[in-house]
Design a protein around this motif. Structure first.
Motif, PDB file in Angstrom:
ATOM      1  N   ALA A 167       7.768   6.379  13.560  1.00 25.98           N
ATOM      2  CA  ALA A 167       7.155   6.960  12.363  1.00 25.98           C
ATOM      3  C   ALA A 167       7.779   6.474  11.065  1.00 25.98           C
ATOM      4  O   ALA A 167       7.295   6.829   9.987  1.00 25.98           O
ATOM      5  CB  ALA A 167       7.246   8.479  12.427  1.00 25.98           C
ATOM      6  N   ALA A 168       8.795   5.655  11.131  1.00 26.22           N
ATOM      7  CA  ALA A 168       9.527   5.255   9.927  1.00 26.22           C
ATOM      8  C   ALA A 168       8.607   4.639   8.874  1.00 26.22           C
ATOM      9  O   ALA A 168       7.843   3.720   9.160  1.00 26.22           O
ATOM     10  CB  ALA A 168      10.631   4.266  10.294  1.00 26.22           C
ATOM     11  N   ASP A 169       8.674   5.197   7.650  1.00 30.48           N
ATOM     12  CA  ASP A 169       7.977   4.657   6.477  1.00 30.48           C
ATOM     13  C   ASP A 169       6.462   4.617   6.632  1.00 30.48           C
ATOM     14  O   ASP A 169       5.782   3.754   6.053  1.00 30.48           O
ATOM     15  CB  ASP A 169       8.496   3.250   6.152  1.00 30.48           C
ATOM     16  CG  ASP A 169       9.982   3.244   5.837  1.00 30.48           C
ATOM     17  OD1 ASP A 169      10.430   4.103   5.065  1.00 30.48           O
ATOM     18  OD2 ASP A 169      10.694   2.383   6.385  1.00 30.48           O
ATOM     19  N   ALA A 170       5.906   5.554   7.391  1.00 34.01           N
ATOM     20  CA  ALA A 170       4.452   5.585   7.579  1.00 34.01           C
ATOM     21  C   ALA A 170       3.744   5.929   6.273  1.00 34.01           C
ATOM     22  O   ALA A 170       4.186   6.788   5.518  1.00 34.01           O
ATOM     23  CB  ALA A 170       4.087   6.602   8.649  1.00 34.01           C
ATOM     24  N   HIS A 197       9.729  14.203   6.377  1.00 35.56           N
ATOM     25  CA  HIS A 197      10.823  14.044   5.408  1.00 35.56           C
ATOM     26  C   HIS A 197      11.850  13.028   5.903  1.00 35.56           C
ATOM     27  O   HIS A 197      12.261  12.140   5.143  1.00 35.56           O
ATOM     28  CB  HIS A 197      11.493  15.392   5.161  1.00 35.56           C
ATOM     29  CG  HIS A 197      12.640  15.338   4.204  1.00 35.56           C
ATOM     30  ND1 HIS A 197      12.463  15.238   2.840  1.00 35.56           N
ATOM     31  CD2 HIS A 197      13.988  15.337   4.417  1.00 35.56           C
ATOM     32  CE1 HIS A 197      13.642  15.192   2.252  1.00 35.56           C
ATOM     33  NE2 HIS A 197      14.581  15.255   3.181  1.00 35.56           N
ATOM     34  N   ARG A 198      12.257  13.144   7.172  1.00 35.68           N
ATOM     35  CA  ARG A 198      13.279  12.246   7.733  1.00 35.68           C
ATOM     36  C   ARG A 198      12.825  10.792   7.749  1.00 35.68           C
ATOM     37  O   ARG A 198      13.631   9.879   7.591  1.00 35.68           O
ATOM     38  CB  ARG A 198      13.619  12.644   9.182  1.00 35.68           C
ATOM     39  CG  ARG A 198      14.387  13.904   9.362  1.00 35.68           C
ATOM     40  CD  ARG A 198      14.967  13.983  10.777  1.00 35.68           C
ATOM     41  NE  ARG A 198      14.003  13.740  11.831  1.00 35.68           N
ATOM     42  CZ  ARG A 198      13.226  14.655  12.376  1.00 35.68           C
ATOM     43  NH1 ARG A 198      13.270  15.911  11.918  1.00 35.68           N
ATOM     44  NH2 ARG A 198      12.391  14.363  13.362  1.00 35.68           N
ATOM     45  N   LYS A 202       4.721   8.919   3.551  1.00 33.00           N
ATOM     46  CA  LYS A 202       4.076   9.106   2.250  1.00 33.00           C
ATOM     47  C   LYS A 202       3.099  10.280   2.252  1.00 33.00           C
ATOM     48  O   LYS A 202       2.955  10.981   1.259  1.00 33.00           O
ATOM     49  CB  LYS A 202       3.363   7.817   1.836  1.00 33.00           C
ATOM     50  CG  LYS A 202       4.325   6.662   1.558  1.00 33.00           C
ATOM     51  CD  LYS A 202       3.566   5.427   1.119  1.00 33.00           C
ATOM     52  CE  LYS A 202       4.529   4.295   0.755  1.00 33.00           C
ATOM     53  NZ  LYS A 202       5.347   3.854   1.897  1.00 33.00           N
ATOM     54  N   HIS A 203       2.411  10.503   3.373  1.00 40.79           N
ATOM     55  CA  HIS A 203       1.392  11.559   3.438  1.00 40.79           C
ATOM     56  C   HIS A 203       1.378  12.117   4.860  1.00 40.79           C
ATOM     57  O   HIS A 203       1.224  11.369   5.826  1.00 40.79           O
ATOM     58  CB  HIS A 203       0.024  10.987   3.070  1.00 40.79           C
ATOM     59  CG  HIS A 203      -1.077  12.011   2.979  1.00 40.79           C
ATOM     60  ND1 HIS A 203      -2.339  11.704   2.541  1.00 40.79           N
ATOM     61  CD2 HIS A 203      -1.111  13.340   3.281  1.00 40.79           C
ATOM     62  CE1 HIS A 203      -3.104  12.776   2.563  1.00 40.79           C
ATOM     63  NE2 HIS A 203      -2.368  13.786   3.017  1.00 40.79           N
ATOM     64  N   LEU A 204       1.546  13.427   4.994  1.00 41.51           N
ATOM     65  CA  LEU A 204       1.541  14.111   6.287  1.00 41.51           C
ATOM     66  C   LEU A 204       0.212  14.826   6.482  1.00 41.51           C
ATOM     67  O   LEU A 204      -0.267  15.518   5.584  1.00 41.51           O
ATOM     68  CB  LEU A 204       2.688  15.120   6.349  1.00 41.51           C
ATOM     69  CG  LEU A 204       2.697  16.087   7.533  1.00 41.51           C
ATOM     70  CD1 LEU A 204       2.887  15.336   8.852  1.00 41.51           C
ATOM     71  CD2 LEU A 204       3.791  17.144   7.352  1.00 41.51           C
ATOM     72  N   PHE A 226       8.581  19.341   4.309  1.00 38.92           N
ATOM     73  CA  PHE A 226       8.418  17.929   3.969  1.00 38.92           C
ATOM     74  C   PHE A 226       8.752  17.664   2.508  1.00 38.92           C
ATOM     75  O   PHE A 226       9.514  16.749   2.172  1.00 38.92           O
ATOM     76  CB  PHE A 226       6.986  17.507   4.299  1.00 38.92           C
ATOM     77  CG  PHE A 226       6.600  16.115   3.848  1.00 38.92           C
ATOM     78  CD1 PHE A 226       7.533  15.076   3.759  1.00 38.92           C
ATOM     79  CD2 PHE A 226       5.282  15.834   3.524  1.00 38.92           C
ATOM     80  CE1 PHE A 226       7.160  13.803   3.353  1.00 38.92           C
ATOM     81  CE2 PHE A 226       4.892  14.569   3.124  1.00 38.92           C
ATOM     82  CZ  PHE A 226       5.832  13.554   3.032  1.00 38.92           C
ATOM     83  N   GLY A 227       8.149  18.432   1.619  1.00 35.27           N
ATOM     84  CA  GLY A 227       8.341  18.204   0.197  1.00 35.27           C
ATOM     85  C   GLY A 227       7.461  17.107  -0.359  1.00 35.27           C
ATOM     86  O   GLY A 227       7.714  16.592  -1.458  1.00 35.27           O
ATOM     87  N   GLY A 228       6.429  16.738   0.383  1.00 35.25           N
ATOM     88  CA  GLY A 228       5.511  15.690  -0.065  1.00 35.25           C
ATOM     89  C   GLY A 228       4.080  16.070   0.223  1.00 35.25           C
ATOM     90  O   GLY A 228       3.789  17.163   0.721  1.00 35.25           O
ATOM     91  N   PRO A 229       3.118  15.177  -0.053  1.00 32.12           N
ATOM     92  CA  PRO A 229       1.702  15.469   0.149  1.00 32.12           C
ATOM     93  C   PRO A 229       1.402  15.821   1.607  1.00 32.12           C
ATOM     94  O   PRO A 229       1.742  15.069   2.524  1.00 32.12           O
ATOM     95  CB  PRO A 229       1.006  14.166  -0.255  1.00 32.12           C
ATOM     96  CG  PRO A 229       1.986  13.464  -1.136  1.00 32.12           C
ATOM     97  CD  PRO A 229       3.336  13.833  -0.620  1.00 32.12           C
ATOM     98  N   THR A 230       0.765  16.963   1.815  1.00 37.34           N
ATOM     99  CA  THR A 230       0.495  17.467   3.158  1.00 37.34           C
ATOM    100  C   THR A 230      -0.926  18.000   3.222  1.00 37.34           C
ATOM    101  O   THR A 230      -1.356  18.745   2.344  1.00 37.34           O
ATOM    102  CB  THR A 230       1.483  18.583   3.530  1.00 37.34           C
ATOM    103  OG1 THR A 230       2.824  18.115   3.329  1.00 37.34           O
ATOM    104  CG2 THR A 230       1.317  19.006   4.987  1.00 37.34           C
TER     105      THR A 230
END
Length: 241
Positions: A167-170, A197-198, A202-204, A226-230
């Motif tokens: 999943a790295a940098d997806a 997050h880990r 960019k988008h979950l 996450f703290g990002g777009p979900t």
């Protein structure tokens, strides 16, 4: 998004199924009950390049049987056998369902190709990589790459190093969030967000939310960790990666 329900289909919400289109290729990713009808809103079985199945639980493969019937008996236009990438046991499962002694009887319709850890396949300008993950059975996550963009699908699994690696940098991470509490076979919403997050996602997109959870609340919990777009996976929606 063809289906997002777990572990059984609900009104207007089939089980897990997704249509991946990139690099000129079309792949039906998981074939949960009800997802074939949704697939046919967007494409045809003749136009598919492949089917990819994360594992062999019914809520992820049930409509492959319907696809077989459609291709074998539905008087559809002729096509070459449809490649199906799945755990190796799929052939035996199909043979048992149809009371056949050998999965070879399906070879004129379905081209069964076993997955393995690190398995790669190139479909036009789309590369698919499979990675074995933890689900209490043979199960795989998927990384799809095309034109410098990356989509990752967790399949069904508990948090594990193999999933972190793939999943790295997806650009887009589609992750299941089936359970309200940590288990050895699924993610919680918090764990799905923590994975994003880990891995610098960019988008979950949260999918496969189990019946003990509210989908909106599950997405909110994942977004908090996450703290990002979900986003909540919704049947009929299309997301770019």
């Amino acid at each position: 998004m063809l289906g997002t329900a777990a572990p059984y289909p609900q009104p207007d919400r089939p089980c897990s199924g997704y249509l991946l289109r990139a690099g000129g290729a079309q792949v039906w990713v998981d074939a949960g009950p009800g997802s074939l009808a949704e697939l046919l809103r967007h494409t045809t079985l003749a136009e598919l390049d492949a089917v990819w199945l994360s594992h062999l639980h019914l809520d992820h493969i049930g409509d492959l049987l319907n696809a077989y019937y459609a291709l074998a008996y539905g008087e559809l236009p002729a096509r070459s056998p449809l490649p199906v990438y799945a755990p190796a046991e799929l052939g035996a499962r199909l043979a048992g369902f149809f009371a056949q002694p050998d999965p070879g009887v399906f070879s004129d319709v379905l081209d069964l190709r076993p997955l393995s850890d690190g398995h790669q396949v190139q479909l036009r300008d789309l590369q698919l990589t499979s990675r074995a993950v933890e689900h209490g059975c043979e199960a795989y996550a998927l990384r799809a790459e095309s034109s410098g963009h990356t989509f990752v699908y967790s399949g069904d699994c508990a948090p594990c190093p193999a999933l972190d690696a793939i999943a790295a940098d997806a650009d887009l991470l589609l992750c299941e969030a089936n359970d309200p509490y940590p288990t050895a076979v699924h993610h919680t919403p918090f764990q799905a967000g923590d994975l994003a997050h880990r891995t610098n996602t960019k988008h979950l997109v949260v999918t496969h939310v189990g019946p003990l959870l509210d989908r909106t609340h599950a997405t909110d919990e994942a977004a908090d960790s996450f703290g990002g777009p979900t986003t909540t996976a919704e049947v009929g929606s299309t997301l770019a990666f």
